[in-house]
Design an enzyme around this catalytic site. Structure first.
Site, short mmCIF file in Angstrom:
data_model
loop_
_atom_site.label_atom_id
_atom_site.label_comp_id
_atom_site.label_asym_id
_atom_site.label_seq_id
_atom_site.Cartn_x
_atom_site.Cartn_y
_atom_site.Cartn_z
N LYS A 152 84.34 36.24 -37.03
CA LYS A 152 83.46 35.08 -37.20
C LYS A 152 82.25 35.46 -38.03
O LYS A 152 82.00 36.62 -38.33
CB LYS A 152 82.97 34.56 -35.83
CG LYS A 152 84.08 34.21 -34.83
CD LYS A 152 84.93 33.04 -35.26
CE LYS A 152 86.06 32.78 -34.26
NZ LYS A 152 87.00 31.75 -34.73
N SER A 177 90.72 30.74 -38.81
CA SER A 177 89.39 30.22 -38.51
C SER A 177 88.33 30.62 -39.54
O SER A 177 87.25 30.05 -39.55
CB SER A 177 88.94 30.68 -37.12
OG SER A 177 88.66 32.07 -37.11
#
Length: 203
Positions: free
Chosen positions: A104, A59
Site C-alpha cells: 500500500k 490494489s
C-alpha cells in the site's frame, strides 16, 4: 640465385564467419559476466538492505501489478508519507490469504489527521487535499460497511495506508486493518525487478 618458394599468406576477409564466431563468444562472455555481477549485487542488497516480495492482487494498479517482483529497503527504514510500503498484519487479510504481504501507499503518519471524502473525491491530511496523480480512477463509496475508518487521527507509531486502485483495495479504511503499527512494516518498495517491461524505481 636459388629459387625461393613463396608461400601464400592466409587472408581473412572482413565478415569472415570464423571472426564473427569469436566476436560473438566474446560478447556473450561479457554479457554473462555483467549478469553475474548484477545478480551478486542484488543478492547482497537483499541480504544486507532489504528483501524481495511478490505483489499479490491489483490494489496498487497502475503503480504496481499482480505478480510484480519488488525489491524492498528494510534496514534502517522509517515510513514516510507518500512511500509505497509492504506490511504484514496478523489476521489481515482474512483466511486463506492471512499470510500474504500487503502492498500500500502511506497516506499519513503518526499524529496526522486523515479524512476520506468520497463526494469531493479527495483524501485530506491535516485539512489539505492530497495531490494524487498515481491513483487509478476517481473514488466511489465502498459497498462494504466495514470500510468505515474515514476520519482518524493516526496514533503515534502507526501509519494510515491506501491502495492506488482505491475502488479495489482493502486498506486502512477497513476496520480490520485501520491505522497500522509501523512494526508490521516490512520495508519500502524501491523498485520493480520483474517482469522486465516494468523494471524501474517505484514512486
Amino acid at each position: 640465385m636459388a629459387d625461393e618458394t613463396i608461400l601464400p599468406i592466409e587472408h581473412q576477409e572482413p565478415g569472415d564467419p570464423q571472426e564473427e564466431k569469436v566476436s560473438f563468444k566474446m560478447d556473450l562472455y561479457y554479457w554473462i559476466q555483467a549478469l553475474v555481477m548484477v545478480l551478486i549485487g542484488l543478492i547482497l542488497a537483499c541480504t544486507f538492505l532489504g528483501r524481495v516480495i511478490t505483489v499479490d492482487g491489483d490494489s496498487m494498479v497502475p503503480t504496481l501489478h499482480d505478480g510484480n517482483l519488488l525489491l524492498l529497503q528494510s534496514l534502517g527504514y522509517t515510513p514516510q508519507q507518500g512511500d509505497v510500503v509492504v506490511l504484514r498484519k496478523p489476521g489481515f487479510p482474512p483466511p486463506p490469504r492471512e499470510t500474504a504481504p500487503i502492498v500500500k501507499r502511506v497516506i499519513a503518519v503518526g499524529g496526522q489527521h486523515v479524512r476520506v471524502d468520497y463526494e469531493a473525491n479527495a483524501v485530506f491530511v491535516d485539512g489539505v487535499a492530497l495531490e494524487e496523480p498515481y491513483i487509478l480512477q476517481a473514488m466511489t463509496a465502498p459497498f462494504s460497511d466495514e470500510m468505515n475508518v474515514l476520519d482518524i487521527v493516526v496514533p503515534e507509531g502507526s501509519i494510515y495506508v491506501m491502495g492506488d486502485n482505491r475502488n479495489n483495495s482493502s486498506d486502512s479504511r477497513h476496520q480490520a486493518l485501520g491505522a497500522v503499527d509501523t512494526r508490521y512494516v516490512l520495508g519500502r518498495v524501491l523498485c520493480v525487478m520483474f517482469p522486465f517491461q516494468d523494471l524501474g524505481p517505484v514512486e
